[in-house]
Design a protein around this motif. Structure first.
Motif, mmCIF file in Angstrom:
data_model
loop_
_atom_site.group_PDB
_atom_site.id
_atom_site.type_symbol
_atom_site.label_atom_id
_atom_site.label_comp_id
_atom_site.label_asym_id
_atom_site.label_seq_id
_atom_site.Cartn_x
_atom_site.Cartn_y
_atom_site.Cartn_z
ATOM 1 N N THR A 3 32.858 83.479 20.578
ATOM 2 C CA THR A 3 31.524 84.062 20.418
ATOM 3 C C THR A 3 31.692 85.564 20.225
ATOM 4 O O THR A 3 32.513 86.189 20.878
ATOM 5 C CB THR A 3 30.690 83.784 21.690
ATOM 6 N N GLU A 4 30.916 86.135 19.290
ATOM 7 C CA GLU A 4 30.981 87.589 19.073
ATOM 8 C C GLU A 4 29.697 88.220 19.590
ATOM 9 O O GLU A 4 28.619 87.636 19.462
ATOM 10 C CB GLU A 4 31.083 87.894 17.569
ATOM 11 N N ILE A 5 29.819 89.404 20.151
ATOM 12 C CA ILE A 5 28.622 90.120 20.602
ATOM 13 C C ILE A 5 28.587 91.489 19.933
ATOM 14 O O ILE A 5 29.570 92.224 19.971
ATOM 15 C CB ILE A 5 28.609 90.275 22.138
ATOM 16 N N SER A 7 26.544 94.975 20.045
ATOM 17 C CA SER A 7 25.558 95.699 20.853
ATOM 18 C C SER A 7 24.818 96.707 20.002
ATOM 19 O O SER A 7 25.433 97.452 19.238
ATOM 20 C CB SER A 7 26.251 96.436 22.000
ATOM 21 N N ASP A 18 21.795 93.123 22.873
ATOM 22 C CA ASP A 18 22.967 92.494 22.262
ATOM 23 C C ASP A 18 22.552 91.420 21.258
ATOM 24 O O ASP A 18 21.552 90.726 21.462
ATOM 25 C CB ASP A 18 23.818 91.813 23.343
ATOM 26 N N THR A 20 24.152 88.036 20.028
ATOM 27 C CA THR A 20 25.218 87.101 20.399
ATOM 28 C C THR A 20 25.355 86.056 19.299
ATOM 29 O O THR A 20 24.363 85.428 18.906
ATOM 30 C CB THR A 20 24.860 86.426 21.744
ATOM 31 N N TRP A 32 21.495 82.407 28.212
ATOM 32 C CA TRP A 32 21.439 83.647 27.417
ATOM 33 C C TRP A 32 20.170 84.444 27.743
ATOM 34 O O TRP A 32 20.231 85.671 27.950
ATOM 35 C CB TRP A 32 21.506 83.287 25.927
ATOM 36 N N CYS A 36 19.630 88.176 29.269
ATOM 37 C CA CYS A 36 18.820 89.230 28.621
ATOM 38 C C CYS A 36 17.786 89.789 29.597
ATOM 39 O O CYS A 36 16.932 90.589 29.213
ATOM 40 C CB CYS A 36 18.105 88.687 27.396
ATOM 41 N N LEU A 171 19.930 85.761 19.527
ATOM 42 C CA LEU A 171 20.933 84.694 19.632
ATOM 43 C C LEU A 171 21.088 84.013 18.273
ATOM 44 O O LEU A 171 20.129 83.456 17.725
ATOM 45 C CB LEU A 171 20.486 83.648 20.672
#
Ligand SMILES: NC(=O)c1ccc[n+]([C@@H]2O[C@H](COP(=O)([O-])OP(=O)(O)OC[C@H]3O[C@@H](n4cnc5c(N)ncnc54)[C@H](O)[C@@H]3O)[C@@H](O)[C@H]2O)c1
Ligand SMILES: [Zn+2]
Length: 371
Positions: A3-5, A7, A18, A20, A32, A36, A171
């Motif tokens: 998973t990439e986040i 910001s 973020d 996600t 999630w 948040c 998301l």
């Protein structure tokens, strides 16, 4: 799967968030939402449409329930023509009737239409309540869900009523792209090519690789989102006077011709992203005419746009109507249209219309509508 986040920092305090990105994330969307900042007792008002909810209702409600959230859902009709004040009123009535309070949250589950209108509703219900985005189209993942523009269309034009309002989180479940109709996917990829051309060779190459079937979807989306975030962070409110490389206006690359094409065909013939595909080719051709870029660069962009998908033919569109439509462009500043052109891949420049020979624009428009 990783998973990439990404910001996103915004200037106002408490409004950083973020994005996600990953596969199979809907089933844990409650977790999630909690990350948040949404609490168990806060209510979740989901805004979506019938097409999307029928595909994702199970995963999304299971995801929220698993984390102990109570949800209520409001469906708007599917289509750009419903992104208007009358639908907004219905969403606000729903939020009022459900007694959605200042501590509750609006969740937009859908493409740009749902995201824009649900975000706008969240920004004015009780003068602003929290808002989460779950974008389901490629365009909304890389473009409309990043940057905080929300709004609706008016009878005078697209997106003329709205606000800047940042979500508390975004998301992106890459699996949702699997159900997206082919034309919608191609339209989203044209916007991705636009951002690649503006960002530089690296993002353009990554976009081309994904179009060729490379499985790096999460990484690709993260890079696209990071690029848009970099631009909007530098110029959150699109200041009218800025002309530099990180002015938010550069995101209008490919959009001057695109908007004129859309207007000349009454917004019915082309998907917006398809019009942007042609817009990129037009801006590249114009950049070449002004001796800003080489034929090689024009060919490269042409190649990547073609790989994004088959664009509907423009033959039969009256070039005079397209030329006339330029003057209605929303991005006109002090009565002057501004073109975003390229000095090279990753090197956008803003050029006022009066510095471009009108005859070149007429000639190119005729060439494009003869195809
Ligand atoms: N806020 C911004 O900065 C910004 C930027 C760009 C565009 N926009 C806005 O975004 C809107 C366009 O967004 P869009 O291209 O996402 O169109 P859209 O929201 O109309 O979605 C396109 C179609 O795909 C369907 N769909 C959505 N997700 C699906 C899925 N996963 N599977 C199957 N079908 C699915 C939708 O029901 C719809 O029919 C426009 O209103 C535009 O003005 C806003
Ligand atoms: Zn666009």
């Amino acid at each position: 799967m990783k998973t990439e986040i990404v910001s996103i920092k915004t200037r106002r305090e408490n409004s950083s968030y973020d994005i996600t990105i990953g596969s199979g994330l809907y089933r844990s969307c409650g977790k999630w939402a909690a990350e948040c900042g949404v609490n168990k007792n806060d209510r979740v008002a989901i805004i979506s449409n019938r097409t999307i909810i029928s595909l994702y209702v199970e995963a999304v409600t299971a995801g929220f329930r698993a984390a102990g959230f109570k949800t209520s859902t409001f469906l708007i009709p599917d289509g750009e023509k419903y992104k208007n004040l009358s639908t907004l009123q219905k969403i606000l009535d729903f939020l009022g009737k459900e007694r959605i309070s200042r501590t509750d949250v609006v969740v937009a589950l859908g493409g740009g239409v749902v995201g824009d209108i649900a975000g706008f509703a969240a920004s004015i219900h009780l003068r602003g309540i929290r808002f989460l985005q779950m974008p389901t189209t490629l365009l909304s993942m890389i473009d409309s869900s990043v940057g905080g523009k929300t709004g609706v269309n008016s009878v005078y034009g697209k997106n003329l009523i709205g606000s800047f309002y940042q979500p508390a989180g975004v998301l992106i479940d890459t699996d949702s792209l699997k159900t997206l109709p082919k034309r919608e996917l191609a339209a989203g990829f044209c916007e991705a090519v636009k951002q690649g051309a503006l960002s530089g060779q690296k993002l353009l190459d990554l976009t081309a690789e994904v179009l060729d079937g490379s499985p790096q979807m999460t990484q690709f989306l993260a890079a696209q989102v990071a690029f848009k975030a970099k631009v909007v962070q530098a110029d959150e409110r699109e200041s009218t006077g800025r002309m530099d490389k990180l002015s938010r206006k550069i995101l209008n690359f490919g959009h001057t011709f695109a908007h004129a094409l859309e207007k000349a065909t009454d917004y019915k013939y082309l998907k917006h992203g398809e019009a942007v595909g042609y817009g990129i080719l037009f801006a590249a051709a114009l950049s070449k005419k002004l001796e800003l870029i080489s034929q090689n660069e024009v060919d490269l962009l042409d190649d990547v746009v073609r790989r994004a998908g088959r664009l509907p033919s423009l033959s039969g569109i009256d070039p005079a109507r397209v030329i006339d439509s330029f003057k209605y462009d929303k991005k006109v500043v002090h009565d002057s249209l501004q073109w975003v052109l390229l000095k090279g891949i990753g090197k956008p420049i803003i050029v006022p219309n009066n510095q471009i020979p009108h005859s070149e624009i007429v000639k190119l428009t005729k060439e494009f509508t003869a195809k």
